[in-house]
Design a protein around this motif. Sequence first.
Motif, short mmCIF file in Angstrom:
data_model
loop_
_atom_site.label_atom_id
_atom_site.label_comp_id
_atom_site.label_asym_id
_atom_site.label_seq_id
_atom_site.Cartn_x
_atom_site.Cartn_y
_atom_site.Cartn_z
N TRP A 1 -50.90 90.79 50.89
CA TRP A 1 -51.73 92.07 51.33
C TRP A 1 -51.24 92.23 52.83
O TRP A 1 -50.88 93.42 52.91
N SER A 2 -50.95 91.12 53.39
CA SER A 2 -50.58 91.40 54.88
C SER A 2 -49.24 91.87 55.07
O SER A 2 -48.68 92.76 55.85
N LEU A 3 -48.23 91.69 54.08
CA LEU A 3 -46.82 92.00 54.14
C LEU A 3 -46.87 93.55 53.32
O LEU A 3 -46.15 94.16 53.81
N SER A 4 -47.72 93.94 52.54
CA SER A 4 -47.80 95.16 51.91
C SER A 4 -47.93 96.31 52.98
O SER A 4 -47.46 97.24 52.78
N GLY A 5 -48.92 96.02 53.83
CA GLY A 5 -49.23 96.91 55.02
C GLY A 5 -49.78 98.15 54.35
O GLY A 5 -50.59 97.92 53.41
N SER B 1 -43.79 86.01 47.28
CA SER B 1 -45.24 86.27 47.51
C SER B 1 -45.41 86.97 46.12
O SER B 1 -46.51 86.74 45.49
N SER C 1 -41.79 88.86 50.76
CA SER C 1 -42.69 89.87 49.90
C SER C 1 -42.29 89.60 48.52
O SER C 1 -43.21 89.38 47.61
N HIS D 1 -53.74 100.40 50.80
CA HIS D 1 -53.53 99.07 51.34
C HIS D 1 -53.40 97.98 50.41
O HIS D 1 -53.91 97.99 49.48
N GLY D 2 -52.23 97.14 50.86
CA GLY D 2 -52.02 95.92 49.88
C GLY D 2 -51.51 96.60 48.49
O GLY D 2 -51.90 95.94 47.39
N GLU E 1 -42.54 81.03 54.19
CA GLU E 1 -42.50 81.19 55.79
C GLU E 1 -41.31 80.82 56.17
O GLU E 1 -40.49 81.40 56.87
N GLU F 1 -53.16 86.84 50.00
CA GLU F 1 -53.42 86.90 51.29
C GLU F 1 -52.07 87.25 52.01
O GLU F 1 -52.04 88.32 52.82
N ILE F 2 -51.14 86.63 51.74
CA ILE F 2 -49.83 86.73 52.42
C ILE F 2 -49.27 88.21 51.86
O ILE F 2 -48.76 88.97 52.57
#
Length: 562
Positions: free
Chosen positions: A166-170, A310, A307, A184-185, A49, A163-164
């Motif tokens: 997945w959220s960054l993949s959009g 991660s 990304s 997704h992800g 982060e 989890e990180i």
Amino acid sequence: MKDSNIFVLRFLRLSGQFWCEEVSGAKAKAVVLILLTVAQIAIAVIITEWSADLFNALDQRSMSGFFRQLGLIVLIFMANIAVSTNHLRIKRSLQIGWRTWLTERLISQWMVEGRHYLVTHISGEHNNPDSRIAEDIRIATESAIDLCHSLIYSVLLLVSFTEILWSLSGVVMLDLGLFTLPIHGHLVWLAFIYAGAASVLGWWIGKPLTVATNAKQTAEANFRFDLISASEHSQSIALIHGEANEQQRLRGSFAGIADVWQRQSHAWLQIMMFTSGYSVLSMAFPVLVAAPRYILGSISLGALMQSVQSFQQTVAALSWPVDNMAKMAEWRASVERILGLTQALEDLETEIARPDPDRIVLEKAELPILTFEKLCIRKFNGEDLIACIDTQVRLGERVLIIGDATISAKLFKAIAGLWPWGHGRIILPDDDPMFFMPPRPYLPTGSLRAAICYPLASTAFADEDLQQILRLVGLNDFISQLDNSDVWDKCLARSDQQRLGLVRLLLCRPKWVLLQEAFDSLDPESEAQMFRLICTQLPDATLLTISNQPSAEAFHQRRILM
């Protein structure tokens, strides 16, 4: 898979008790270690982060944002040092604690009641117990904790960064012509496919390494044993000029290492070819996958770098089997060697405890009489060595055993419980201990005083008694050396060692004495002098002597022919 499950269960049965004992504090330390591992993961997440915020600040050319991240990295730096140092301290404390516990357990199982000698006569993979106890226990305990920590770390890493990621993949829209499929992800799925394929391929490539590692450890242990044996008998080798033979023998032993080394090198070469390419691809692949979204403006530079990090962390977590393949192979090989020794010792205990007509029975009597009832001693393969013996030796008697000294020695081993093969009974006299004098007494390294008093403490006898008996046996020069330390079985002549064995005997003053060619290196006159000393200093002691020297007959009342 079944063999692996059995292997794990056997290892847990061997070492599980350590983790259940409250005295060791292992459970509390393990909990602290897991908490510190969680803290390590938290710092890794914070760093990604922080990296995203730093690159965003750089992309925006924000000086205030840059200095904010500079201050944060100092705090992260200090926290990481505190967590890492404490983690290392707790982990190493657990490793040495577990190794100490397992070493003490195995030594107490091996070095007791002659088990260390008896186990050499039973079949199984348990040679070189010294290497198994010293080296394999170290690898088994240290590597087990390292592997468990890295596995827990990888699992937590996987959960956190999946989890990180997945959220960054959009959501990526995959155009299939007739319809568009939302994914997704997608970076998560790519990471799983990438790492899964690499793990399966790496595991298949590395299978030969387990076999080669086990064989190498065995060959190394055999070579060390041969070197130790040559060192222990260096004087004998030098006297008979056996160096050429020893060189050939040691070269042959080392050739086994060289052969296994080549097999292991071939296995390592295959793994290295795979891992070197895999490591390069792991650096480039996530950037290549995530870069198009940054170029299209879908994500910021900070999100791109987060990304990439991660993705790398997720792949690193999924790659745990590949990364630790060699260490797992070494660990399993060491555990197998430990289990081989413990299994042999357990089999020995079972064999001794099981009633068997082909086993010599040892009993204790209430009378001061040593009794042999229909005693037959056999080789380990069942061949008879000593036929039926039916006789008694009463307290104070002096009995000479003549004939084959090697076979006669088996009788002494049977009395000591070190040779159970045969049948019949040996009824030992009441609680009076037997004092055995072998041809070469054991003189441990250390002070001469401690070597003489062994197995009692060096303070067990008064200086006056030690000095007086040293004079009696003709070792006056040794009085000034009592506090000197040396490797006595190497630096002393065999005749001096046998005289020191007599010093030990006269200090202990036992009622039952078993002499196995105890003075065979002395000339007849000196041997007679030693027997005379025993008879005068221990007039009430029982003598059971193995000797073919004519000078011994005058000091014994009867003979037994073997």
